[in-house]
Design an enzyme around this catalytic site. Structure first.
Site, PDB file in Angstrom:
ATOM      1  N   ASN A 118       0.945  -1.314   0.112  1.00  0.00           N
ATOM      2  CA  ASN A 118      -0.214  -0.435   0.077  1.00  0.00           C
ATOM      3  C   ASN A 118       0.550   1.472   0.205  1.00  0.00           C
ATOM      4  OD1 ASN A 118      -2.731  -1.853   0.141  1.00  0.00           O
ATOM      5  ND2 ASN A 118      -2.022  -1.403   3.007  1.00  0.00           N
TER       6      ASN A 118
ATOM      7  N   GLY B 152      -4.169   2.873   1.645  1.00  0.00           N
ATOM      8  CA  GLY B 152      -4.430   2.480   2.896  1.00  0.00           C
ATOM      9  C   GLY B 152      -2.983   2.121   3.305  1.00  0.00           C
TER      10      GLY B 152
ATOM     11  N   HIS C   8       6.274   3.871   5.889  1.00  0.00           N
ATOM     12  CA  HIS C   8       7.950   2.988   6.013  1.00  0.00           C
ATOM     13  C   HIS C   8       7.969   1.999   5.389  1.00  0.00           C
ATOM     14  CE1 HIS C   8      11.906   1.205   8.199  1.00  0.00           C
ATOM     15  NE2 HIS C   8      11.775   0.289   7.007  1.00  0.00           N
TER      16      HIS C   8
ATOM     17  N   HIS D 299       6.859  -1.056   2.800  1.00  0.00           N
ATOM     18  CA  HIS D 299       7.002  -2.715   2.823  1.00  0.00           C
ATOM     19  C   HIS D 299       6.178  -3.338   2.625  1.00  0.00           C
ATOM     20  CE1 HIS D 299       3.587  -0.540   4.956  1.00  0.00           C
ATOM     21  NE2 HIS D 299       2.772  -1.952   5.024  1.00  0.00           N
TER      22      HIS D 299
HETATM   23  P1  5GP Z   1      -0.085  -0.755   5.901  1.00  0.00           P
HETATM   24  O1  5GP Z   1      -1.085  -0.638   6.021  1.00  0.00           O
HETATM   25  O2  5GP Z   1       0.994   0.373   5.568  1.00  0.00           O
HETATM   26  O3  5GP Z   1       0.322  -1.574   4.369  1.00  0.00           O
HETATM   27  O4  5GP Z   1       0.521  -1.956   6.644  1.00  0.00           O
HETATM   28  C1  5GP Z   1       0.708  -2.060   7.850  1.00  0.00           C
HETATM   29  C2  5GP Z   1       0.467  -2.701   8.807  1.00  0.00           C
HETATM   30  O5  5GP Z   1       0.957  -2.778   9.771  1.00  0.00           O
HETATM   31  C3  5GP Z   1      -0.205  -3.471   9.146  1.00  0.00           C
HETATM   32  O6  5GP Z   1      -0.696  -4.570   8.753  1.00  0.00           O
HETATM   33  C4  5GP Z   1      -0.363  -3.189  10.299  1.00  0.00           C
HETATM   34  O7  5GP Z   1      -0.953  -4.692  11.432  1.00  0.00           O
HETATM   35  C5  5GP Z   1       0.650  -4.202  10.497  1.00  0.00           C
HETATM   36  N1  5GP Z   1       2.027  -2.933  11.916  1.00  0.00           N
HETATM   37  C6  5GP Z   1       0.945  -2.109  12.749  1.00  0.00           C
HETATM   38  N2  5GP Z   1       1.672  -1.583  14.110  1.00  0.00           N
HETATM   39  C7  5GP Z   1       2.533  -2.762  13.827  1.00  0.00           C
HETATM   40  C8  5GP Z   1       3.333  -3.569  14.765  1.00  0.00           C
HETATM   41  O8  5GP Z   1       2.906  -2.716  15.981  1.00  0.00           O
HETATM   42  N3  5GP Z   1       3.643  -4.623  14.815  1.00  0.00           N
HETATM   43  C9  5GP Z   1       4.527  -5.321  13.902  1.00  0.00           C
HETATM   44  N4  5GP Z   1       4.838  -6.310  14.073  1.00  0.00           N
HETATM   45  N5  5GP Z   1       2.558  -5.044  13.101  1.00  0.00           N
HETATM   46  C10 5GP Z   1       1.897  -3.881  12.883  1.00  0.00           C
END
Ligand code: 5GP
Length: 138
Positions: A85, A91, A96, A98
């Protein structure tokens, strides 16, 4: 302010790390949207894909492939989602860069609905959109 992923990299908060090398780390996503849901993250905190140096992005992708194969084997997954995302509108919640590696299972409860607009399209509209991208690439 550092992101939660930098805190994981720096061991300031715990995570279930499954892979690490000099430039990439992979750990279980806390949300476990599906069993084995893993994040593959460059150690240097680039915000999104637009900012990623090409060689680092290539390495992150290689690790993503390895983790995908391992997740498929470990959980006997029927398939794997690899997704990233970028920006809030797409989303992104952790700024950072990933990749999500998400094992998929027949009849799991994941919904990412793609609506097919093929029937609303004309050849001219396809041509116009392709040209817009080609021009932006050059
Ligand atoms: P995004 O929404 O940016 O694509 O994904 C971020 C992801 O990071 C989410 O799926 C969320 O569950 C995960 N996440 C957020 N905080 C933490 C954390 O403290 N530890 C871990 N292992 N995952 C996290």
């Amino acid at each position: 302010m550092s992101t939660v992923f930098e805190k994981i990299v720096n061991r300031e908060i715990p995570a279930y790390i499954v892979y690490e090398d000099e430039s990439v780390i992979a750990f279980l996503d806390i949300s476990q949207v599906t069993t084995g849901h893993t994040l593959v993250v460059p150690i240097t905190p680039y915000k999104n894909i637009y900012e990623m140096p090409e060689d680092l992005l290539a390495h992150v992708m290689k690790v993503t492939q390895k983790v995908s194969i391992a997740c498929k084997k470990a959980f006997n997954a029927d398939g794997i989602y690899v997704l990233s995302n970028n920006d809030e509108a797409a989303g992104q919640t952790v700024f950072h860069f990933h990749f999500h590696v998400m094992p998929r299972f027949i009849n799991d409860d994941v919904s990412l609905k793609f609506v097919n607009h093929m029937n609303d399209m004309t050849k001219d509209e396809y041509k116009k959109r392709a040209l817009m991208i080609k021009e932006a690439l050059s």
